[in-house]
Design a protein around this motif. Structure first.
Motif, PDB file in Angstrom:
ATOM      1  N   MET A   1     -46.568  49.385  45.949  1.00  0.00           N
ATOM      2  CA  MET A   1     -46.755  48.121  46.609  1.00  0.00           C
ATOM      3  C   MET A   1     -45.400  47.499  46.871  1.00  0.00           C
ATOM      4  N   ILE A   2     -45.289  46.961  48.050  1.00  0.00           N
ATOM      5  CA  ILE A   2     -44.101  46.205  48.418  1.00  0.00           C
ATOM      6  C   ILE A   2     -44.565  44.801  48.763  1.00  0.00           C
ATOM      7  N   VAL A   3     -43.958  43.818  48.136  1.00  0.00           N
ATOM      8  CA  VAL A   3     -44.233  42.429  48.456  1.00  0.00           C
ATOM      9  C   VAL A   3     -42.923  41.843  48.930  1.00  0.00           C
ATOM     10  N   ALA A   4     -42.930  41.299  50.132  1.00  0.00           N
ATOM     11  CA  ALA A   4     -41.684  40.779  50.685  1.00  0.00           C
ATOM     12  C   ALA A   4     -41.939  39.466  51.394  1.00  0.00           C
ATOM     13  N   GLY A   5     -40.886  38.679  51.487  1.00  0.00           N
ATOM     14  CA  GLY A   5     -40.948  37.472  52.286  1.00  0.00           C
ATOM     15  C   GLY A   5     -40.859  37.870  53.742  1.00  0.00           C
ATOM     16  N   GLU A  16     -50.326  50.924  49.538  1.00  0.00           N
ATOM     17  CA  GLU A  16     -50.840  52.265  49.768  1.00  0.00           C
ATOM     18  C   GLU A  16     -52.357  52.155  49.848  1.00  0.00           C
ATOM     19  N   ALA A  17     -52.982  53.099  50.521  1.00  0.00           N
ATOM     20  CA  ALA A  17     -54.431  53.049  50.713  1.00  0.00           C
ATOM     21  C   ALA A  17     -55.170  52.922  49.384  1.00  0.00           C
ATOM     22  N   GLU A  19     -54.111  51.489  46.631  1.00  0.00           N
ATOM     23  CA  GLU A  19     -53.945  50.130  46.131  1.00  0.00           C
ATOM     24  C   GLU A  19     -54.873  49.166  46.882  1.00  0.00           C
ATOM     25  N   ALA A  20     -54.967  49.360  48.183  1.00  0.00           N
ATOM     26  CA  ALA A  20     -55.854  48.514  48.987  1.00  0.00           C
ATOM     27  C   ALA A  20     -57.301  48.710  48.567  1.00  0.00           C
ATOM     28  N   MET A  21     -57.700  49.968  48.340  1.00  0.00           N
ATOM     29  CA  MET A  21     -59.070  50.232  47.898  1.00  0.00           C
ATOM     30  C   MET A  21     -59.331  49.604  46.534  1.00  0.00           C
ATOM     31  N   LEU A  22     -58.357  49.689  45.633  1.00  0.00           N
ATOM     32  CA  LEU A  22     -58.503  49.084  44.310  1.00  0.00           C
ATOM     33  C   LEU A  22     -58.701  47.576  44.437  1.00  0.00           C
ATOM     34  N   LEU A  23     -57.866  46.933  45.228  1.00  0.00           N
ATOM     35  CA  LEU A  23     -58.009  45.481  45.408  1.00  0.00           C
ATOM     36  C   LEU A  23     -59.366  45.135  46.011  1.00  0.00           C
ATOM     37  N   SER A  24     -59.812  45.918  46.961  1.00  0.00           N
ATOM     38  CA  SER A  24     -61.110  45.673  47.587  1.00  0.00           C
ATOM     39  C   SER A  24     -62.242  45.814  46.565  1.00  0.00           C
ATOM     40  N   GLU A  25     -62.184  46.860  45.743  1.00  0.00           N
ATOM     41  CA  GLU A  25     -63.209  47.066  44.712  1.00  0.00           C
ATOM     42  C   GLU A  25     -63.178  45.946  43.681  1.00  0.00           C
ATOM     43  N   LEU A  26     -61.980  45.519  43.294  1.00  0.00           N
ATOM     44  CA  LEU A  26     -61.865  44.427  42.334  1.00  0.00           C
ATOM     45  C   LEU A  26     -62.372  43.117  42.930  1.00  0.00           C
ATOM     46  N   ASP A  89     -60.388  52.742  58.376  1.00  0.00           N
ATOM     47  CA  ASP A  89     -59.810  53.426  59.539  1.00  0.00           C
ATOM     48  C   ASP A  89     -58.900  54.585  59.136  1.00  0.00           C
ATOM     49  N   GLY A  90     -58.804  54.879  57.840  1.00  0.00           N
ATOM     50  CA  GLY A  90     -58.059  56.039  57.376  1.00  0.00           C
ATOM     51  C   GLY A  90     -56.554  55.865  57.266  1.00  0.00           C
ATOM     52  N   ARG A  91     -56.062  54.653  57.344  1.00  0.00           N
ATOM     53  CA  ARG A  91     -54.612  54.420  57.226  1.00  0.00           C
ATOM     54  C   ARG A  91     -54.107  54.816  55.837  1.00  0.00           C
ATOM     55  N   ASP A  92     -52.879  55.282  55.783  1.00  0.00           N
ATOM     56  CA  ASP A  92     -52.231  55.582  54.505  1.00  0.00           C
ATOM     57  C   ASP A  92     -51.578  54.344  53.911  1.00  0.00           C
ATOM     58  N   LEU A  93     -51.098  53.466  54.795  1.00  0.00           N
ATOM     59  CA  LEU A  93     -50.478  52.212  54.376  1.00  0.00           C
ATOM     60  C   LEU A  93     -51.222  51.055  55.025  1.00  0.00           C
ATOM     61  N   VAL A  94     -51.376  49.997  54.269  1.00  0.00           N
ATOM     62  CA  VAL A  94     -52.016  48.791  54.777  1.00  0.00           C
ATOM     63  C   VAL A  94     -50.968  47.688  54.741  1.00  0.00           C
ATOM     64  N   GLU A  95     -50.638  47.171  55.904  1.00  0.00           N
ATOM     65  CA  GLU A  95     -49.667  46.093  56.000  1.00  0.00           C
ATOM     66  C   GLU A  95     -50.419  44.795  56.256  1.00  0.00           C
ATOM     67  N   ILE A  96     -50.158  43.819  55.410  1.00  0.00           N
ATOM     68  CA  ILE A  96     -50.892  42.555  55.468  1.00  0.00           C
ATOM     69  C   ILE A  96     -49.889  41.416  55.588  1.00  0.00           C
ATOM     70  N   GLU A  97     -50.039  40.636  56.626  1.00  0.00           N
ATOM     71  CA  GLU A  97     -49.209  39.446  56.836  1.00  0.00           C
ATOM     72  C   GLU A  97     -50.049  38.237  56.453  1.00  0.00           C
ATOM     73  N   LEU A  98     -49.563  37.463  55.502  1.00  0.00           N
ATOM     74  CA  LEU A  98     -50.273  36.267  55.056  1.00  0.00           C
ATOM     75  C   LEU A  98     -49.418  35.040  55.319  1.00  0.00           C
ATOM     76  N   ASP A  99     -50.004  34.037  55.968  1.00  0.00           N
ATOM     77  CA  ASP A  99     -49.269  32.786  56.070  1.00  0.00           C
ATOM     78  C   ASP A  99     -49.348  32.108  54.686  1.00  0.00           C
ATOM     79  N   GLU A 100     -48.680  31.008  54.547  1.00  0.00           N
ATOM     80  CA  GLU A 100     -48.608  30.379  53.225  1.00  0.00           C
ATOM     81  C   GLU A 100     -49.993  30.023  52.689  1.00  0.00           C
ATOM     82  N   SER A 101     -50.853  29.481  53.513  1.00  0.00           N
ATOM     83  CA  SER A 101     -52.199  29.106  53.079  1.00  0.00           C
ATOM     84  C   SER A 101     -53.003  30.333  52.632  1.00  0.00           C
TER      85      SER A 101
END
Length: 162
Positions: A1-5, A16-17, A19-26, A89-101
């Motif tokens: 996992m990469i968390v960046a500003g 990674e896919a 990690e995304a699946m784990l978060l979704s299941e949790l 969709d079978g992606r290997d990496l999931v990139e998520i952009e979150l605004d502050e809210s």
């Protein structure tokens, strides 16, 4: 996992896919606890603590007026995590952009997740684990990982307080 500003305010997550699946299941599990939650599940007491432990009447009134909206907000936070971590969709990496809210909504979810996991794995008041051979190491690892994600996001959103 990469968390960046990112430029402006907000957070960019690269998962990674798996990690995304784990978060979704949790997120599904958090939602289930909230949906089915009763006073018999000690995790609910951590998520929705009694505001007036010494006054039964005031506690009942407070719960009557606040519980539904608190549960709805927590369920919405879990849903936003589920929506963002879809890997159908079978992606290997999931990139998520979150605004502050949105990022603060994710932090709400991560707090709720960690409260539930803390109850399940026996985290004690001093931050250690209760001695119990029956506790699940997988859940302990998920608890620690969620704390890492949460801490990383906080460092970006509020670097002075992290």
């Amino acid at each position: 996992m990469i968390v960046a500003g990112r430029s402006g305010e907000g957070v960019r997550l690269v998962l990674e896919a798996e990690e995304a699946m784990l978060l979704s299941e949790l997120a599904d599990q958090v939602d289930s606890v909230l949906l089915l939650g009763s006073g018999e599940d000690p995790a609910i007491d951590r998520l929705l603590p009694n505001a007036y432990p010494d006054d039964v009447e005031a506690a009942g009134e407070f719960e009557r007026y606040t519980r539904d909206s608190l549960v709805d907000g927590k369920r919405q936070a879990a849903q936003s995590v589920r929506d963002a971590t879809d890997v159908s969709d079978g992606r290997d990496l999931v990139e998520i952009e979150l605004d502050e809210s949105q990022a603060w909504g994710w932090l709400t979810f991560l707090t709720d997740l960690r409260l539930i996991l803390a109850e399940r794995v026996g985290v004690t008041d001093d931050g250690g684990y209760a001695e119990d051979e029956e506790r699940d190491d997988y859940l302990r690892a998920a608890y620690e990982w969620a704390g890492f994600v949460q801490g990383s996001m906080l460092e970006i959103l509020d670097p002075m307080d992290a």
